[in-house]
Scaffold this motif. Structure first.
Motif, PDB file in Angstrom:
ATOM      1  N   SER A   1       0.808  -1.209   0.000  1.00 32.35           N
ATOM      2  CA  SER A   1       0.000   0.000   0.000  1.00 32.35           C
ATOM      3  C   SER A   1       0.847   1.266   0.000  1.00 32.35           C
ATOM      4  CB  SER A   1      -0.939   0.011   1.213  1.00 32.35           C
ATOM      5  OG  SER A   1      -0.189   0.151   2.397  1.00 32.35           O
ATOM      6  N   LYS A   2       2.137   1.146   0.279  1.00 33.25           N
ATOM      7  CA  LYS A   2       3.058   2.283   0.307  1.00 33.25           C
ATOM      8  C   LYS A   2       2.528   3.381   1.222  1.00 33.25           C
ATOM      9  CE  LYS A   2       4.939   1.232  -4.125  1.00 33.25           C
ATOM     10  NZ  LYS A   2       6.178   0.759  -4.228  1.00 33.25           N
ATOM     11  N   GLU A   3       2.161   2.979   2.426  1.00 35.41           N
ATOM     12  CA  GLU A   3       1.686   3.890   3.441  1.00 35.41           C
ATOM     13  C   GLU A   3       2.719   4.990   3.673  1.00 35.41           C
ATOM     14  OE1 GLU A   3       1.079   2.734   7.794  1.00 35.41           O
ATOM     15  OE2 GLU A   3      -0.521   1.746   6.690  1.00 35.41           O
ATOM     16  N   GLU A   4       2.288   6.237   3.741  1.00 32.63           N
ATOM     17  CA  GLU A   4       3.222   7.341   3.919  1.00 32.63           C
ATOM     18  C   GLU A   4       3.161   7.872   5.339  1.00 32.63           C
ATOM     19  OE1 GLU A   4       3.198  10.428   1.005  1.00 32.63           O
ATOM     20  OE2 GLU A   4       2.576   9.060  -0.560  1.00 32.63           O
ATOM     21  N   LYS A   5       4.313   8.247   5.857  1.00 30.56           N
ATOM     22  CA  LYS A   5       4.394   8.884   7.163  1.00 30.56           C
ATOM     23  C   LYS A   5       4.106  10.368   6.989  1.00 30.56           C
ATOM     24  CE  LYS A   5       5.895   5.246   9.315  1.00 30.56           C
ATOM     25  NZ  LYS A   5       5.021   4.509  10.152  1.00 30.56           N
ATOM     26  N   THR A   6       3.512  10.991   7.990  1.00 31.89           N
ATOM     27  CA  THR A   6       3.227  12.419   7.913  1.00 31.89           C
ATOM     28  C   THR A   6       4.400  13.242   8.422  1.00 31.89           C
ATOM     29  OG1 THR A   6       2.151  12.325  10.056  1.00 31.89           O
ATOM     30  CG2 THR A   6       0.744  12.115   8.116  1.00 31.89           C
ATOM     31  N   VAL A   7       5.370  12.603   9.063  1.00 30.69           N
ATOM     32  CA  VAL A   7       6.552  13.284   9.560  1.00 30.69           C
ATOM     33  C   VAL A   7       7.715  12.918   8.655  1.00 30.69           C
ATOM     34  CG1 VAL A   7       8.108  13.540  11.523  1.00 30.69           C
ATOM     35  CG2 VAL A   7       5.671  13.154  11.912  1.00 30.69           C
ATOM     36  N   PRO A   8       8.397  13.927   8.076  1.00 28.67           N
ATOM     37  CA  PRO A   8       9.518  13.590   7.195  1.00 28.67           C
ATOM     38  C   PRO A   8      10.675  12.994   7.992  1.00 28.67           C
ATOM     39  CG  PRO A   8       9.422  15.953   7.561  1.00 28.67           C
ATOM     40  CD  PRO A   8       8.200  15.352   8.217  1.00 28.67           C
ATOM     41  N   GLY A   9      11.406  12.123   7.368  1.00 34.11           N
ATOM     42  CA  GLY A   9      12.572  11.544   8.030  1.00 34.11           C
ATOM     43  C   GLY A   9      12.589  10.039   7.914  1.00 34.11           C
ATOM     44  N   ARG A  10      13.651   9.462   8.411  1.00 32.40           N
ATOM     45  CA  ARG A  10      13.857   8.023   8.350  1.00 32.40           C
ATOM     46  C   ARG A  10      13.302   7.363   9.606  1.00 32.40           C
ATOM     47  NH1 ARG A  10      19.765   6.279   7.029  1.00 32.40           N
ATOM     48  NH2 ARG A  10      18.948   6.497   4.941  1.00 32.40           N
ATOM     49  N   TYR A  11      12.609   6.246   9.423  1.00 34.32           N
ATOM     50  CA  TYR A  11      12.120   5.433  10.529  1.00 34.32           C
ATOM     51  C   TYR A  11      12.838   4.098  10.492  1.00 34.32           C
ATOM     52  CZ  TYR A  11       8.342   8.552  11.772  1.00 34.32           C
ATOM     53  OH  TYR A  11       7.626   9.621  12.216  1.00 34.32           O
ATOM     54  N   TYR A  12      13.151   3.560  11.648  1.00 30.84           N
ATOM     55  CA  TYR A  12      13.851   2.293  11.744  1.00 30.84           C
ATOM     56  C   TYR A  12      12.904   1.206  12.213  1.00 30.84           C
ATOM     57  CZ  TYR A  12      17.859   5.303  11.268  1.00 30.84           C
ATOM     58  OH  TYR A  12      18.749   6.224  10.792  1.00 30.84           O
ATOM     59  N   ILE A  13      13.090  -0.004  11.697  1.00 30.20           N
ATOM     60  CA  ILE A  13      12.304  -1.156  12.118  1.00 30.20           C
ATOM     61  C   ILE A  13      13.097  -1.854  13.217  1.00 30.20           C
ATOM     62  CG2 ILE A  13      11.335  -3.378  11.423  1.00 30.20           C
ATOM     63  CD1 ILE A  13      11.086  -2.203   8.587  1.00 30.20           C
ATOM     64  N   PRO A  14      12.543  -1.930  14.426  1.00 26.80           N
ATOM     65  CA  PRO A  14      13.294  -2.562  15.516  1.00 26.80           C
ATOM     66  C   PRO A  14      13.456  -4.062  15.290  1.00 26.80           C
ATOM     67  CG  PRO A  14      11.075  -2.005  16.240  1.00 26.80           C
ATOM     68  CD  PRO A  14      11.232  -1.459  14.852  1.00 26.80           C
ATOM     69  N   TYR A  15      14.641  -4.588  15.664  1.00 24.20           N
ATOM     70  CA  TYR A  15      14.847  -6.035  15.618  1.00 24.20           C
ATOM     71  C   TYR A  15      13.817  -6.678  16.528  1.00 24.20           C
ATOM     72  CZ  TYR A  15      19.295  -5.369  13.244  1.00 24.20           C
ATOM     73  OH  TYR A  15      20.265  -5.045  12.334  1.00 24.20           O
ATOM     74  N   THR A  16      13.190  -7.753  16.061  1.00 28.28           N
ATOM     75  CA  THR A  16      12.076  -8.357  16.783  1.00 28.28           C
ATOM     76  C   THR A  16      12.197  -9.865  16.801  1.00 28.28           C
ATOM     77  OG1 THR A  16      10.641  -6.534  16.080  1.00 28.28           O
ATOM     78  CG2 THR A  16       9.551  -8.522  16.878  1.00 28.28           C
ATOM     79  N   ASP A  17      11.954 -10.457  17.977  1.00 30.63           N
ATOM     80  CA  ASP A  17      11.838 -11.906  18.125  1.00 30.63           C
ATOM     81  C   ASP A  17      10.410 -12.200  18.549  1.00 30.63           C
ATOM     82  OD1 ASP A  17      14.519 -12.379  17.548  1.00 30.63           O
ATOM     83  OD2 ASP A  17      15.131 -12.338  19.648  1.00 30.63           O
ATOM     84  N   ILE A  18       9.829 -13.281  18.002  1.00 26.15           N
ATOM     85  CA  ILE A  18       8.471 -13.689  18.339  1.00 26.15           C
ATOM     86  C   ILE A  18       8.531 -15.119  18.853  1.00 26.15           C
ATOM     87  CG2 ILE A  18       6.131 -14.075  17.472  1.00 26.15           C
ATOM     88  CD1 ILE A  18       6.779 -12.016  15.258  1.00 26.15           C
ATOM     89  N   HIS A  19       7.959 -15.333  20.045  1.00 26.90           N
ATOM     90  CA  HIS A  19       7.930 -16.657  20.661  1.00 26.90           C
ATOM     91  C   HIS A  19       6.474 -17.034  20.918  1.00 26.90           C
ATOM     92  CE1 HIS A  19      12.219 -16.133  21.499  1.00 26.90           C
ATOM     93  NE2 HIS A  19      11.906 -14.903  21.863  1.00 26.90           N
TER      94      HIS A  19
END
Length: 145
Positions: free
Chosen positions: A30-48
């Motif tokens: 969907s190419k969702e856009e952020k309303t705040v300019p800048g880079r966002y990071y995806i946090p490293y995630t573990d799922i158990h």
């Protein structure tokens, strides 16, 4: 925490990942856009996954409890974490292993999760979300008579 998944848990992790990570694929499409300019990071995630719950552990270094927002809307669990850049003013890093900036991640939560009882804890930059399974999704042992 980050790294290759345990091969013995591959089936369990695949189930949990399928249930939770569908939204990320939708976001890419969907190419969702952020309303705040800048880079966002995806946090490293573990799922158990256990018989009772799914636990999501996210690394968000530098983010304090007051700067984390966890929300659930329309079956989408969204986590946002903001960095207090004032701590980094005047610093010129010699070496870094992680980027500093806001974190964001979203997951679609199925009806197999008891959405009313999701809980969150944060300690030392690690956010732990506990998503208890709904009663109808819990493993039931049937006795043989």
């Amino acid at each position: 925490m980050s790294g290759q998944p345990n091969r013995g848990m591959e089936g369990v992790m695949a189930t949990a990942a399928q249930e939770l990570a569908v939204h990320e694929k939708k976001e890419l499409v969907s190419k969702e856009e952020k309303t705040v300019p800048g880079r966002y990071y995806i946090p490293y995630t573990d799922i158990h996954e256990t018989d009772e719950a799914i636990t999501v552990v996210m690394e968000m270094p530098g983010v304090e409890k007051k700067d984390i927002n966890v929300s659930l809307e329309n079956d989408v669990l969204r986590v946002d974490g903001q960095i207090d850049f004032a701590k980094y003013e005047g610093m010129e890093p010699v070496y870094t292993e992680y980027n500093v900036g806001p974190y964001t991640r979203a997951f679609t939560v199925s009806n197999k999760i008891d959405q009313e009882n999701i809980s969150a804890q944060v300690e030392d930059g690690v956010l732990t979300l506990t998503l208890p399974k709904a009663k109808q999704a819990l493993l039931r042992r049937i006795s043989i008579g």
